[in-house]
Write a protein that holds these residues in place. Structure first.
Motif, PDB file in Angstrom:
ATOM      1  N   UNK A  47      27.303   0.637  -2.585  1.00 40.31           N
ATOM      2  CA  UNK A  47      28.144   1.530  -3.382  1.00 40.31           C
ATOM      3  C   UNK A  47      27.243   2.361  -4.285  1.00 40.31           C
ATOM      4  N   UNK A  48      26.885   3.550  -3.821  1.00 45.36           N
ATOM      5  CA  UNK A  48      25.934   4.396  -4.553  1.00 45.36           C
ATOM      6  C   UNK A  48      26.512   4.957  -5.847  1.00 45.36           C
ATOM      7  N   UNK A  49      27.805   4.802  -6.060  1.00 42.09           N
ATOM      8  CA  UNK A  49      28.436   5.337  -7.271  1.00 42.09           C
ATOM      9  C   UNK A  49      28.720   4.244  -8.301  1.00 42.09           C
ATOM     10  N   UNK A  50      28.199   3.047  -8.080  1.00 44.90           N
ATOM     11  CA  UNK A  50      28.450   1.945  -9.011  1.00 44.90           C
ATOM     12  C   UNK A  50      27.709   2.198 -10.320  1.00 44.90           C
ATOM     13  N   UNK A  51      28.457   2.514 -11.368  1.00 47.87           N
ATOM     14  CA  UNK A  51      27.848   2.889 -12.657  1.00 47.87           C
ATOM     15  C   UNK A  51      27.072   1.732 -13.265  1.00 47.87           C
ATOM     16  N   UNK A  52      27.574   0.504 -13.126  1.00 48.20           N
ATOM     17  CA  UNK A  52      26.877  -0.654 -13.694  1.00 48.20           C
ATOM     18  C   UNK A  52      25.519  -0.856 -13.027  1.00 48.20           C
ATOM     19  N   UNK A  53      25.472  -0.707 -11.710  1.00 44.11           N
ATOM     20  CA  UNK A  53      24.200  -0.863 -10.994  1.00 44.11           C
ATOM     21  C   UNK A  53      23.221   0.246 -11.380  1.00 44.11           C
ATOM     22  N   UNK A  54      23.719   1.463 -11.538  1.00 46.43           N
ATOM     23  CA  UNK A  54      22.866   2.572 -11.980  1.00 46.43           C
ATOM     24  C   UNK A  54      22.313   2.292 -13.373  1.00 46.43           C
ATOM     25  N   UNK A  55      23.147   1.735 -14.232  1.00 43.96           N
ATOM     26  CA  UNK A  55      22.695   1.393 -15.593  1.00 43.96           C
ATOM     27  C   UNK A  55      21.579   0.350 -15.558  1.00 43.96           C
ATOM     28  N   UNK A  56      21.753  -0.711 -14.759  1.00 40.85           N
ATOM     29  CA  UNK A  56      20.736  -1.766 -14.682  1.00 40.85           C
ATOM     30  C   UNK A  56      19.445  -1.226 -14.085  1.00 40.85           C
ATOM     31  N   UNK A  57      19.562  -0.370 -13.083  1.00 43.61           N
ATOM     32  CA  UNK A  57      18.358   0.238 -12.478  1.00 43.61           C
ATOM     33  C   UNK A  57      17.607   1.052 -13.535  1.00 43.61           C
ATOM     34  N   UNK A  58      18.344   1.816 -14.325  1.00 40.92           N
ATOM     35  CA  UNK A  58      17.709   2.578 -15.396  1.00 40.92           C
ATOM     36  C   UNK A  58      17.120   1.673 -16.463  1.00 40.92           C
ATOM     37  N   UNK A  59      17.808   0.552 -16.761  1.00 43.19           N
ATOM     38  CA  UNK A  59      17.327  -0.375 -17.774  1.00 43.19           C
ATOM     39  C   UNK A  59      15.973  -0.962 -17.380  1.00 43.19           C
ATOM     40  N   UNK A  60      15.822  -1.301 -16.104  1.00 45.57           N
ATOM     41  CA  UNK A  60      14.532  -1.834 -15.627  1.00 45.57           C
ATOM     42  C   UNK A  60      13.410  -0.808 -15.826  1.00 45.57           C
ATOM     43  N   UNK A  61      13.677   0.432 -15.453  1.00 50.12           N
ATOM     44  CA  UNK A  61      12.667   1.477 -15.628  1.00 50.12           C
ATOM     45  C   UNK A  61      12.362   1.701 -17.108  1.00 50.12           C
ATOM     46  N   UNK A  62      13.380   1.651 -17.935  1.00 46.99           N
ATOM     47  CA  UNK A  62      13.206   1.838 -19.376  1.00 46.99           C
ATOM     48  C   UNK A  62      12.315   0.749 -19.961  1.00 46.99           C
TER      49      UNK A  62
END
Length: 545
Positions: free
Chosen positions: A258-273
């Motif tokens: 699910x490429x539109x999953x906002x929670x997964x996008x947030x966690x992916x960004x959190x790791x990079x951050x």
């Protein structure tokens, strides 16, 4: 004359008589030969459609093509059963895709049969499509509320998707119908366990005990393997624990589905951050906010990322400009923005430690570097900075330990040189520090060495402490000898060079120097040809200032 071709239509008697009267009024039909000349030149018979139109014009019945016989309800049920049996055969062989196809055909043939939906739900569960399976199971129990397997499958789908409360209701429904159903009893226990672990995880997250949250999520996911919500919570806690590769793996798996999953996008960004890739992290936070504008965590993380980057860059710029006080303040402010950003904060502590060293705040610099190492024990720059501060404060053992750690990690010539230098200084520090004995700097001139020697020799001369206790006299005599040894070494250019380079010195020569050098001092101070006793007389007279 040939008879006119007959038309195979059925006419009511009244209409038939009317047609006959019309034919008699117009006379007999002409012969085909008289019109066309021969039978061979006769045109083909009229097509059915014009004939039908002609007959309709005169009010005659028209023959219609017969429709194929429609299947009766019993025929469709038999066909559906055949499809079901074929689906069962494929299910037994674990060919779930084909089983799904045949169960779907059975449903198309007989859409009011609950068992067909139940079987397709079971197949979808084996294919891991629990959301689709849930719809089929719910349809099955709508068609037949006494369908036990339907309720069981609905409950298992709810549980797999993380809805333990709904699953509990389904299993309780089964137990109302079959109190001894072992499967329902076990699944009900599983559902209650999920509820308990979920409550524990919520409490632990509020306490910031992320390790326990991960533990709870692992237990829950054993029963709810398809629940994205629990997977996301686990990934977020892994990121907060610094286990970025694991967190990224979980988030990426969800995004593939699910490429539109906002929670997964947030966690992916959190790791990079948290890996100090702030620009890329901001891109993921922005994308998450596009998918879910009310995503509060993504909004907060995005704001912190931008603020942290800006404050750190301001501090770096102030440092480059030589404005160390301003840089120190800016790094301090940056450290308050997000305590959870381990890597970035480690760099900020190290940067502040570097500024502290420039400002001669060496103890503070050592503490900052130690904080950086606590956050990231692989941070080589922090070890190097702390080791240099240890060297500057003459804490050579600690400096050697840090340089050894660095050299074990990165075996470069530069790091080897740092280690050798620290080891040499450590060796030198374990000998008597003659510079300290005389109270002078290592860069003192010959005149400064002589003046310091005169002052210390008179300070610790035995006659000056003749009235003191035996313990004090013994201590002062020891210090008096050390002063002589120090002067023997530091006043001789060769011995001083060997001493400064860390080489071993002749102990015998040093001890003799303590007595040889008493004579010049006595002659300088007393003017009696160098009799050592004269220094005691002068000291006793209290003439030394």
């Amino acid at each position: 004359m040939k008879n006119k071709p007959k038309l195979f239509v059925t006419l009511p008697s009244a209409r038939r008589k009317l047609c006959q009267r019309r034919r008699h009024a117009h006379g007999p039909p002409p012969s085909p030969i008289s019109i066309y000349g021969s039978r061979k030149s006769r045109p083909p018979p009229l097509a059915p459609a014009p004939l039908a139109g002609k007959m309709a014009a005169v009010g005659c019945d028209v023959p219609m093509p017969q429709e194929p016989d429609r299947m009766t309800g019993e025929d469709m049920e038999r066909e559906a059963e055949d499809f079901k049996e074929q689906g069962n055969a494929f299910y037994v062989r674990k060919d779930y895709s084909e089983a799904f196809n045949f169960y779907s055909k059975a449903i198309d043939s007989c859409p009011r049969n609950a068992s067909y939906y139940g079987n397709r739900a079971a197949t979808l569960m084996m294919l891991g499509r629990f959301r689709d399976a849930l719809e089929d199971a719910q349809q099955a129990v709508r068609l037949d509320d006494t369908f036990v397997k339907g309720h069981l499958r609905e409950g298992k789908c709810h549980l797999s998707l993380g809805n333990a409360m709904a699953a509990t209701r389904c299993f309780q429904k089964v137990l109302e119908m079959e109190p001894d159903n072992v499967q329902a009893q076990q699944e009900l226990r599983n559902s209650r366990s999920v509820c308990d672990f979920e409550k524990m995880a919520e409490s632990d997250f509020d306490k910031r005990d992320f390790r326990k949250v991960v533990f709870c999520m692992d237990r829950i996911l054993e029963f709810a393997p398809s629940c994205h919500r629990f997977k996301i919570l686990k990934a977020e806690c892994l990121a907060l624990l610094g286990r970025y590769p694991e967190a990224q793996s979980v988030a990426s798996d969800i995004l593939r589905m699910d490429s539109t999953n906002a929670d997964a996008l947030y966690v992916r960004g959190l790791c990079l951050y948290y890996e100090d890739c702030i620009d890329k992290a901001v891109q993921f936070f922005v994308q998450a906010l596009r998918m879910a504008p009310d995503h509060e965590k993504a909004r907060l993380a995005c704001r912190n990322a931008k603020a942290l980057k800006a404050k750190k860059e301001e501090g770096n710029q102030a440092f480059k400009e030589g404005n160390y006080e301003a840089a120190y303040t800016l790094y301090t402010e940056a450290l308050t923005i997000d305590p959870n950003n381990i890597k970035t904060n480690a760099k900020l502590y190290c940067n502040r430690g570097t500024v502290g060293a420039k400002l001669k705040k060496l103890d503070q610099a050592i503490e900052d570097c130690s904080n950086a190492i606590k956050l990231d024990d692989t941070y080589i720059k922090a070890y190097l900075r702390r080791a240099q501060c240890y060297m500057d404060t003459e804490q050579y053992e600690e400096a050697v330990r840090d340089y050894e750690k660095v050299y074990q990690t990165e075996k470069t010539k530069e790091h080897k040189h740092f280690l050798k230098t620290a080891q040499l200084e450590l060796k030198k520090s374990k000998r008597k520090d003659y510079y300290k004995v005389l109270g002078i700097d290592k860069n003192a001139t010959d005149d400064e060495i002589k003046k310091a020697y005169r002052k210390r020799a008179l300070m610790h001369h035995p006659d000056r402490h003749s009235g003191a206790s035996p313990e004090v006299q013994k201590e002062e005599e020891k210090k008096f000898k050390e002063v002589g040894e120090a002067f023997t070494i530091l006043s001789d250019p060769k011995k001083k060079a060997r001493y400064d380079s860390g080489q071993d010195l002749d102990d015998e020569g040093m001890n003799m120097g303590a007595f040889v050098l008493l004579r010049p001092l006595s002659s300088e101070l007393c003017g009696d040809g160098g009799n050592p006793g004269s220094i005691r007389c002068k000291a006793g007279a209290g003439s030394v200032k």
